[in-house]
Design a protein around this motif. Structure first.
Motif, PDB file in Angstrom:
ATOM      1  N   PHE A  16       0.801  -1.217   0.000  1.00 48.08           N
ATOM      2  CA  PHE A  16       0.000   0.000   0.000  1.00 48.08           C
ATOM      3  C   PHE A  16       0.840   1.275   0.000  1.00 48.08           C
ATOM      4  O   PHE A  16       0.659   2.146  -0.853  1.00 48.08           O
ATOM      5  N   LYS A  17       1.773   1.410   0.935  1.00 48.73           N
ATOM      6  CA  LYS A  17       2.573   2.637   1.022  1.00 48.73           C
ATOM      7  C   LYS A  17       3.379   2.863  -0.249  1.00 48.73           C
ATOM      8  O   LYS A  17       3.397   3.968  -0.794  1.00 48.73           O
ATOM      9  N   GLU A  18       4.036   1.811  -0.743  1.00 56.20           N
ATOM     10  CA  GLU A  18       4.831   1.917  -1.966  1.00 56.20           C
ATOM     11  C   GLU A  18       3.950   2.317  -3.153  1.00 56.20           C
ATOM     12  O   GLU A  18       4.342   3.135  -3.982  1.00 56.20           O
ATOM     13  N   ALA A  19       2.766   1.729  -3.217  1.00 53.59           N
ATOM     14  CA  ALA A  19       1.853   2.021  -4.329  1.00 53.59           C
ATOM     15  C   ALA A  19       1.409   3.481  -4.315  1.00 53.59           C
ATOM     16  O   ALA A  19       1.403   4.143  -5.361  1.00 53.59           O
ATOM     17  N   ILE A  20       1.054   3.990  -3.149  1.00 55.42           N
ATOM     18  CA  ILE A  20       0.601   5.389  -3.053  1.00 55.42           C
ATOM     19  C   ILE A  20       1.741   6.341  -3.404  1.00 55.42           C
ATOM     20  O   ILE A  20       1.550   7.316  -4.147  1.00 55.42           O
ATOM     21  N   ASP A  21       2.934   6.074  -2.898  1.00 59.64           N
ATOM     22  CA  ASP A  21       4.095   6.914  -3.240  1.00 59.64           C
ATOM     23  C   ASP A  21       4.352   6.895  -4.747  1.00 59.64           C
ATOM     24  O   ASP A  21       4.594   7.931  -5.361  1.00 59.64           O
ATOM     25  N   ASN A  22       4.279   5.705  -5.350  1.00 59.71           N
ATOM     26  CA  ASN A  22       4.512   5.571  -6.785  1.00 59.71           C
ATOM     27  C   ASN A  22       3.416   6.261  -7.591  1.00 59.71           C
ATOM     28  O   ASN A  22       3.701   6.925  -8.604  1.00 59.71           O
ATOM     29  N   LEU A  23       2.166   6.140  -7.149  1.00 61.91           N
ATOM     30  CA  LEU A  23       1.049   6.821  -7.823  1.00 61.91           C
ATOM     31  C   LEU A  23       1.269   8.334  -7.848  1.00 61.91           C
ATOM     32  O   LEU A  23       1.028   8.990  -8.860  1.00 61.91           O
ATOM     33  N   ARG A  24       1.715   8.870  -6.730  1.00 63.54           N
ATOM     34  CA  ARG A  24       1.975  10.316  -6.660  1.00 63.54           C
ATOM     35  C   ARG A  24       3.082  10.723  -7.638  1.00 63.54           C
ATOM     36  O   ARG A  24       3.000  11.769  -8.275  1.00 63.54           O
ATOM     37  N   GLU A  25       4.117   9.882  -7.758  1.00 61.70           N
ATOM     38  CA  GLU A  25       5.196  10.166  -8.708  1.00 61.70           C
ATOM     39  C   GLU A  25       4.677  10.126 -10.146  1.00 61.70           C
ATOM     40  O   GLU A  25       5.032  10.978 -10.966  1.00 61.70           O
ATOM     41  N   ILE A  26       3.847   9.134 -10.453  1.00 63.15           N
ATOM     42  CA  ILE A  26       3.277   9.000 -11.799  1.00 63.15           C
ATOM     43  C   ILE A  26       2.425  10.219 -12.124  1.00 63.15           C
ATOM     44  O   ILE A  26       2.530  10.803 -13.210  1.00 63.15           O
ATOM     45  N   LYS A  27       1.568  10.620 -11.189  1.00 63.75           N
ATOM     46  CA  LYS A  27       0.710  11.788 -11.401  1.00 63.75           C
ATOM     47  C   LYS A  27       1.559  13.029 -11.664  1.00 63.75           C
ATOM     48  O   LYS A  27       1.320  13.758 -12.640  1.00 63.75           O
ATOM     49  N   LYS A  28       2.552  13.282 -10.819  1.00 69.76           N
ATOM     50  CA  LYS A  28       3.400  14.466 -10.982  1.00 69.76           C
ATOM     51  C   LYS A  28       4.142  14.423 -12.320  1.00 69.76           C
ATOM     52  O   LYS A  28       4.173  15.420 -13.042  1.00 69.76           O
ATOM     53  N   PHE A  29       4.703  13.280 -12.667  1.00 66.93           N
ATOM     54  CA  PHE A  29       5.454  13.149 -13.911  1.00 66.93           C
ATOM     55  C   PHE A  29       4.560  13.421 -15.116  1.00 66.93           C
ATOM     56  O   PHE A  29       4.928  14.181 -16.020  1.00 66.93           O
ATOM     57  N   ARG A  30       3.381  12.836 -15.130  1.00 72.12           N
ATOM     58  CA  ARG A  30       2.474  13.034 -16.274  1.00 72.12           C
ATOM     59  C   ARG A  30       1.988  14.478 -16.350  1.00 72.12           C
ATOM     60  O   ARG A  30       1.940  15.063 -17.431  1.00 72.12           O
ATOM     61  N   ASN A  31       1.613  15.071 -15.221  1.00 76.60           N
ATOM     62  CA  ASN A  31       1.131  16.453 -15.233  1.00 76.60           C
ATOM     63  C   ASN A  31       2.235  17.429 -15.626  1.00 76.60           C
ATOM     64  O   ASN A  31       1.970  18.444 -16.277  1.00 76.60           O
ATOM     65  N   ASP A  32       3.484  17.130 -15.261  1.00 77.38           N
ATOM     66  CA  ASP A  32       4.607  18.017 -15.570  1.00 77.38           C
ATOM     67  C   ASP A  32       5.132  17.861 -16.996  1.00 77.38           C
ATOM     68  O   ASP A  32       5.661  18.808 -17.572  1.00 77.38           O
ATOM     69  N   ASN A  33       5.000  16.668 -17.577  1.00 79.49           N
ATOM     70  CA  ASN A  33       5.669  16.377 -18.845  1.00 79.49           C
ATOM     71  C   ASN A  33       4.762  16.168 -20.048  1.00 79.49           C
ATOM     72  O   ASN A  33       5.255  16.081 -21.170  1.00 79.49           O
ATOM     73  N   TYR A  34       3.478  16.066 -19.831  1.00 75.47           N
ATOM     74  CA  TYR A  34       2.563  15.774 -20.942  1.00 75.47           C
ATOM     75  C   TYR A  34       1.404  16.762 -20.962  1.00 75.47           C
ATOM     76  O   TYR A  34       1.117  17.427 -19.975  1.00 75.47           O
ATOM     77  N   ASN A  35       0.725  16.795 -22.097  1.00 76.23           N
ATOM     78  CA  ASN A  35      -0.348  17.760 -22.316  1.00 76.23           C
ATOM     79  C   ASN A  35      -1.712  17.155 -21.966  1.00 76.23           C
ATOM     80  O   ASN A  35      -2.607  17.093 -22.798  1.00 76.23           O
ATOM     81  N   HIS A  36      -1.839  16.666 -20.742  1.00 76.41           N
ATOM     82  CA  HIS A  36      -3.118  16.219 -20.211  1.00 76.41           C
ATOM     83  C   HIS A  36      -3.034  16.303 -18.692  1.00 76.41           C
ATOM     84  O   HIS A  36      -1.970  16.555 -18.141  1.00 76.41           O
ATOM     85  N   HIS A  37      -4.182  16.145 -18.046  1.00 75.03           N
ATOM     86  CA  HIS A  37      -4.233  16.290 -16.593  1.00 75.03           C
ATOM     87  C   HIS A  37      -4.623  14.957 -15.963  1.00 75.03           C
ATOM     88  O   HIS A  37      -5.533  14.278 -16.442  1.00 75.03           O
ATOM     89  N   VAL A  38      -3.942  14.593 -14.868  1.00 74.72           N
ATOM     90  CA  VAL A  38      -4.194  13.336 -14.172  1.00 74.72           C
ATOM     91  C   VAL A  38      -4.550  13.621 -12.715  1.00 74.72           C
ATOM     92  O   VAL A  38      -3.914  14.454 -12.068  1.00 74.72           O
ATOM     93  N   GLU A  39      -5.550  12.921 -12.224  1.00 77.90           N
ATOM     94  CA  GLU A  39      -5.930  12.959 -10.806  1.00 77.90           C
ATOM     95  C   GLU A  39      -5.941  11.539 -10.267  1.00 77.90           C
ATOM     96  O   GLU A  39      -6.276  10.594 -10.989  1.00 77.90           O
ATOM     97  N   ILE A  40      -5.576  11.384  -9.000  1.00 75.16           N
ATOM     98  CA  ILE A  40      -5.694  10.107  -8.301  1.00 75.16           C
ATOM     99  C   ILE A  40      -6.990  10.155  -7.504  1.00 75.16           C
ATOM    100  O   ILE A  40      -7.202  11.097  -6.726  1.00 75.16           O
ATOM    101  N   LEU A  41      -7.843   9.175  -7.692  1.00 75.43           N
ATOM    102  CA  LEU A  41      -9.106   9.120  -6.963  1.00 75.43           C
ATOM    103  C   LEU A  41      -9.007   8.042  -5.889  1.00 75.43           C
ATOM    104  O   LEU A  41      -8.617   6.909  -6.164  1.00 75.43           O
ATOM    105  N   THR A  42      -9.343   8.426  -4.659  1.00 74.84           N
ATOM    106  CA  THR A  42      -9.303   7.491  -3.538  1.00 74.84           C
ATOM    107  C   THR A  42     -10.727   7.099  -3.152  1.00 74.84           C
ATOM    108  O   THR A  42     -11.654   7.902  -3.284  1.00 74.84           O
TER     109      THR A  42
END
Length: 116
Positions: A16-42
């Motif tokens: 769980f902890k590793e997954a949430i940390d990784n999800l946050r990294e994926i969201k930040k990377f995609r929002n910073d580097n690509y032309n679309h917006h990503v949200e994590i829904l809990t």
């Protein structure tokens, strides 16, 4: 017309902890580097470990272009590969694609009748 990609998946409880940390990294990377917006829904209701990514694109063509760019990007693949292989229950990912419904255009006939 906006396109929304809604991907649900179940996070392994022991990761769980590793997954949430990784999800946050994926969201930040995609929002910073690509032309679309990503949200994590809990989850608020339903299965406790079922999470979702909601990605918003300008249209179907933009979604296709962005997906090609992401999967040609070695840095992104290094983030996403271990996430899905190590942190997500196998077979739990479900992806749906939606598009926004456009507003109704006024009929010119209706406009002429309203002027009388």
């Amino acid at each position: 017309m906006s396109v929304f990609v809604y991907q649900t998946f179940v996070i392994k409880q022991d990761k769980f902890k590793e997954a949430i940390d990784n999800l946050r990294e994926i969201k930040k990377f995609r929002n910073d580097n690509y032309n679309h917006h990503v949200e994590i829904l809990t989850p608020i209701s339903g299965e406790d470990h079922t999470y979702a990514l909601l990605s918003t694109y300008d249209g179907l063509g933009e979604m296709e272009l962005e997906n090609k760019r992401m999967f040609d990007d070695e840095e992104y693949l290094e983030l996403i590969g271990p996430f899905f292989l190590e942190n997500i229950q196998e077979g739990s990912m479900y992806t749906q694609i939606y598009r926004a419904l456009s507003d109704k255009k006024n009929d010119k006939k209706d406009d002429k009748n309203s002027e009388k």
